[in-house]
Enzyme design. Structure first.
Site, PDB file in Angstrom:
ATOM      1  N   THR A  14      -0.277  -4.138   2.267  1.00 33.06           N
ATOM      2  CA  THR A  14      -1.461  -4.873   3.257  1.00 33.06           C
ATOM      3  C   THR A  14      -1.403  -6.450   3.344  1.00 33.06           C
ATOM      4  O   THR A  14      -0.623  -6.775   2.475  1.00 33.06           O
ATOM      5  CB  THR A  14      -2.577  -4.227   2.735  1.00 33.06           C
ATOM      6  OG1 THR A  14      -3.176  -4.838   1.429  1.00 33.06           O
ATOM      7  CG2 THR A  14      -2.692  -2.780   2.410  1.00 33.06           C
ATOM      8  N   CYS A  15      -2.472  -6.909   3.617  1.00 30.86           N
ATOM      9  CA  CYS A  15      -2.553  -8.048   3.429  1.00 30.86           C
ATOM     10  C   CYS A  15      -2.699  -8.609   2.306  1.00 30.86           C
ATOM     11  O   CYS A  15      -2.664 -10.066   1.813  1.00 30.86           O
ATOM     12  CB  CYS A  15      -3.623  -8.873   4.771  1.00 30.86           C
ATOM     13  SG  CYS A  15      -5.255  -8.299   4.355  1.00 30.86           S
ATOM     14  N   ASP A  16      -3.221  -8.079   1.418  1.00 33.44           N
ATOM     15  CA  ASP A  16      -3.724  -8.106   0.009  1.00 33.44           C
ATOM     16  C   ASP A  16      -2.925  -7.755  -1.140  1.00 33.44           C
ATOM     17  O   ASP A  16      -3.140  -8.152  -2.299  1.00 33.44           O
ATOM     18  CB  ASP A  16      -5.160  -8.237  -0.328  1.00 33.44           C
ATOM     19  CG  ASP A  16      -5.994  -9.203   0.470  1.00 33.44           C
ATOM     20  OD1 ASP A  16      -5.393 -10.351   0.482  1.00 33.44           O
ATOM     21  OD2 ASP A  16      -7.066  -8.712   0.992  1.00 33.44           O
ATOM     22  N   ARG A  17      -1.938  -6.795  -0.790  1.00 33.29           N
ATOM     23  CA  ARG A  17      -1.190  -6.114  -1.739  1.00 33.29           C
ATOM     24  C   ARG A  17       0.152  -5.535  -1.574  1.00 33.29           C
ATOM     25  O   ARG A  17       0.059  -5.008  -0.253  1.00 33.29           O
ATOM     26  CB  ARG A  17      -1.876  -5.030  -2.543  1.00 33.29           C
ATOM     27  CG  ARG A  17      -2.233  -3.931  -2.008  1.00 33.29           C
ATOM     28  CD  ARG A  17      -3.089  -2.715  -2.669  1.00 33.29           C
ATOM     29  NE  ARG A  17      -4.352  -3.405  -2.798  1.00 33.29           N
ATOM     30  CZ  ARG A  17      -4.959  -3.569  -3.982  1.00 33.29           C
ATOM     31  NH1 ARG A  17      -4.217  -3.632  -5.211  1.00 33.29           N
ATOM     32  NH2 ARG A  17      -6.122  -4.172  -4.363  1.00 33.29           N
ATOM     33  N   SER A  26     -10.265  -4.016  -4.827  1.00 31.48           N
ATOM     34  CA  SER A  26     -10.091  -4.873  -3.451  1.00 31.48           C
ATOM     35  C   SER A  26     -10.785  -6.401  -3.611  1.00 31.48           C
ATOM     36  O   SER A  26     -11.798  -6.567  -4.504  1.00 31.48           O
ATOM     37  CB  SER A  26     -10.883  -4.408  -2.433  1.00 31.48           C
ATOM     38  OG  SER A  26     -10.184  -3.200  -1.778  1.00 31.48           O
ATOM     39  N   GLN A  63      -5.495   2.892   4.576  1.00 26.62           N
ATOM     40  CA  GLN A  63      -4.152   2.362   4.608  1.00 26.62           C
ATOM     41  C   GLN A  63      -3.374   3.367   3.356  1.00 26.62           C
ATOM     42  O   GLN A  63      -2.383   3.425   3.618  1.00 26.62           O
ATOM     43  CB  GLN A  63      -4.412   0.922   3.840  1.00 26.62           C
ATOM     44  CG  GLN A  63      -4.650   0.027   5.009  1.00 26.62           C
ATOM     45  CD  GLN A  63      -5.376  -1.399   4.477  1.00 26.62           C
ATOM     46  OE1 GLN A  63      -5.372  -1.484   3.371  1.00 26.62           O
ATOM     47  NE2 GLN A  63      -5.208  -2.327   5.249  1.00 26.62           N
ATOM     48  N   GLU A 106      -9.353  -9.218   3.822  1.00 24.92           N
ATOM     49  CA  GLU A 106     -10.093  -8.052   4.077  1.00 24.92           C
ATOM     50  C   GLU A 106     -11.403  -8.075   4.774  1.00 24.92           C
ATOM     51  O   GLU A 106     -11.635  -7.554   5.852  1.00 24.92           O
ATOM     52  CB  GLU A 106     -10.277  -7.182   2.884  1.00 24.92           C
ATOM     53  CG  GLU A 106      -9.029  -6.794   2.051  1.00 24.92           C
ATOM     54  CD  GLU A 106      -9.140  -6.405   0.823  1.00 24.92           C
ATOM     55  OE1 GLU A 106     -10.164  -6.652   0.001  1.00 24.92           O
ATOM     56  OE2 GLU A 106      -8.071  -5.686   0.302  1.00 24.92           O
ATOM     57  N   GLY A 153     -12.549 -10.829   6.294  1.00 24.65           N
ATOM     58  CA  GLY A 153     -12.400 -11.530   7.621  1.00 24.65           C
ATOM     59  C   GLY A 153     -12.303 -10.631   8.712  1.00 24.65           C
ATOM     60  O   GLY A 153     -13.028 -10.474   9.947  1.00 24.65           O
TER      61      GLY A 153
END
Length: 420
Positions: free
Chosen positions: A50-53, A110, A121, A193, A195
């Site tokens: 994902t955009c964070d992991r 998160s 996801q 997330e 955003g």
């Protein structure tokens, strides 16, 4: 079964800046990545990107594969040297890996607690592994347990309400400033997330024009598609500030996108026409002093939460309750995979505490202060008596007990080595 589980990954806490933006892999690259894991001899694996992991979960007998081999593949996928990732990556095994998987799926790990996307996801990653024939019982059972944890957290706590509450607060701020939102435009910078959560709520509220700017075109395109918006080249976001009504910042790379001086120039170009900055970046994307510029209004997550009805206290209570659910399910899963085994001391201790808690709650006449005081007294009565008895037997045992308690509860008694 928990012993047959490893998890290797990087997330928003272990990396920052430009490196975090490289964690996202497009769907076709995720399929190819899983095939490469199979080439290492892995038969059961899940890849979450994902955009964070970015995390790889390997299950079953496949856990004989070295952590370093999995990390080497991650480094190759995101185009970074393995030596750069070594101090930033986490490699978890057994119960630690299972605990982390539960926390991720329930949105407890998160950047925004309770965010609604990560469960979907994980399920999408599960389906991809199934489609490639890489999801056997060793992986499926932990994942089903993780989905159960997420469902309980969402249904039994108010944690999932926090993003919606923050979104409602953001919408109120925007409507106070602009009135109807149908004719307004929104610029989303970055891919954090929260955003995307807020942007989707603005879309649902009638805002038709949504632009997305992100350094990685593939990530900008994927986000824009989910929001039914349009994506910009990264070089275009500054020019778009002049026409946007709401700027949602979700970059969080440690550098201000707009500082006080840039804010002054921007508002002159806009002829002081109001501009709302919703800063969800962690760390912040907009310098707080921009709020002092005429026509500019800056709100970060804390500001929105202060305006929201739920407030920080309710969020913390919900998070505590959610972590309790995770612990219960972790213990339950371990009993399922090791049937007939005796409870571990930790499991027995938690059950004892839960029984005392239920006894106290059964007396509905007590307020919160009286109930918590009674619970503490009951929890500490027997341990205190036993400790006094053991401490009286010898000074050496007393010193050992003190050291044990300090380590167990992470407390500092203020005693130095020479005080004992």
């Amino acid at each position: 079964m928990p012993d047959d589980l490893i998890l290797v990954g990087l997330n928003h806490r272990s990396v920052d800046g430009l490196l975090r933006e490289q964690l996202f892999l497009e769907s076709e690259k995720r399929s190819q990545a899983l095939r490469e894991l199979r080439g290492l001899g892995v038969e059961q694996a899940l890849l979450l990107s994902t955009c964070d992991r970015i995390e790889v979960v390997v299950a079953g007998q496949d856990t004989a594969v070295p952590d370093e081999a999995v990390l080497a593949r991650i480094a190759a996928w995101i185009g970074v040297g393995q030596e750069e990732l070594l101090p930033r990556a986490y490699c978890l095994r057994g119960t630690d890996a299972l605990h982390h998987l539960f926390a991720v799926t329930a949105a407890l790990d998160s950047q925004v607690l309770g965010e609604p996307y990560v469960l979907g996801q994980v399920k999408e990653s599960h389906r991809l592994s199934e489609s490639l024939g890489m999801c056997g019982p060793g992986l499926d059972k932990p994942l089903q347990a993780a989905f159960r944890v997420a469902k309980r957290v969402r249904s039994e706590t108010s944690l999932a309400e926090r993003p919606a509450t923050l979104a409602a607060s953001a919408l109120r701020v925007a409507r106070d400033l602009y009135g109807r939102l149908e004719g307004c435009s929104l610029l989303l910078i970055g891919s954090g997330e929260m955003g995307e959560v807020l942007a989707s709520e603005f879309r649902a509220a009638g805002m038709e024009k949504i632009l997305v700017a992100q350094r990685r075109p593939a990530l900008a395109r994927a986000t824009a598609e989910r929001l039914a918006g349009h994506y910009l080249d990264w070089t275009e976001w500054e020019a778009s500030l002049e026409t946007a009504d709401v700027v949602l910042c979700a970059n969080g790379n440690g550098h201000f996108l707009v500082d006080r001086r840039a804010g002054e120039r921007l508002m002159k170009q806009r002829r002081r026409r109001p501009l709302l900055f919703l800063d969800t970046g962690v760390p912040r994307d907009i310098e707080p002093e921009v709020n002092a510029v005429e026509g500019a209004f800056v709100y970060d997550l804390h500001d929105l939460e202060q305006r929201a009805r739920a407030g920080q206290q309710a969020r913390e209570e919900a998070a505590t309750q959610a972590w309790g659910i995770l612990s219960e399910e972790l213990e339950s899963f371990q009993r399922e995979v090791h049937p007939g085994g005796a409870d571990t001391p930790v499991v027995a201790f938690r059950r004892h505490c839960e029984e005392l808690r239920e006894e106290v709650l059964a007396d509905g006449r007590l307020d919160a202060e009286a109930a918590t005081r009674l619970l503490l007294n009951r929890l500490l009565h027997e341990p205190s008596r036993t400790l006094r008895e053991m401490a009286s037997e010898s000074p050496e045992e007393k010193a050992q007990l003190e050291r044990f308690l300090e380590r167990l509860f992470r407390i500092d008694t203020g005693k130095g080595k020479n005080d004992r």
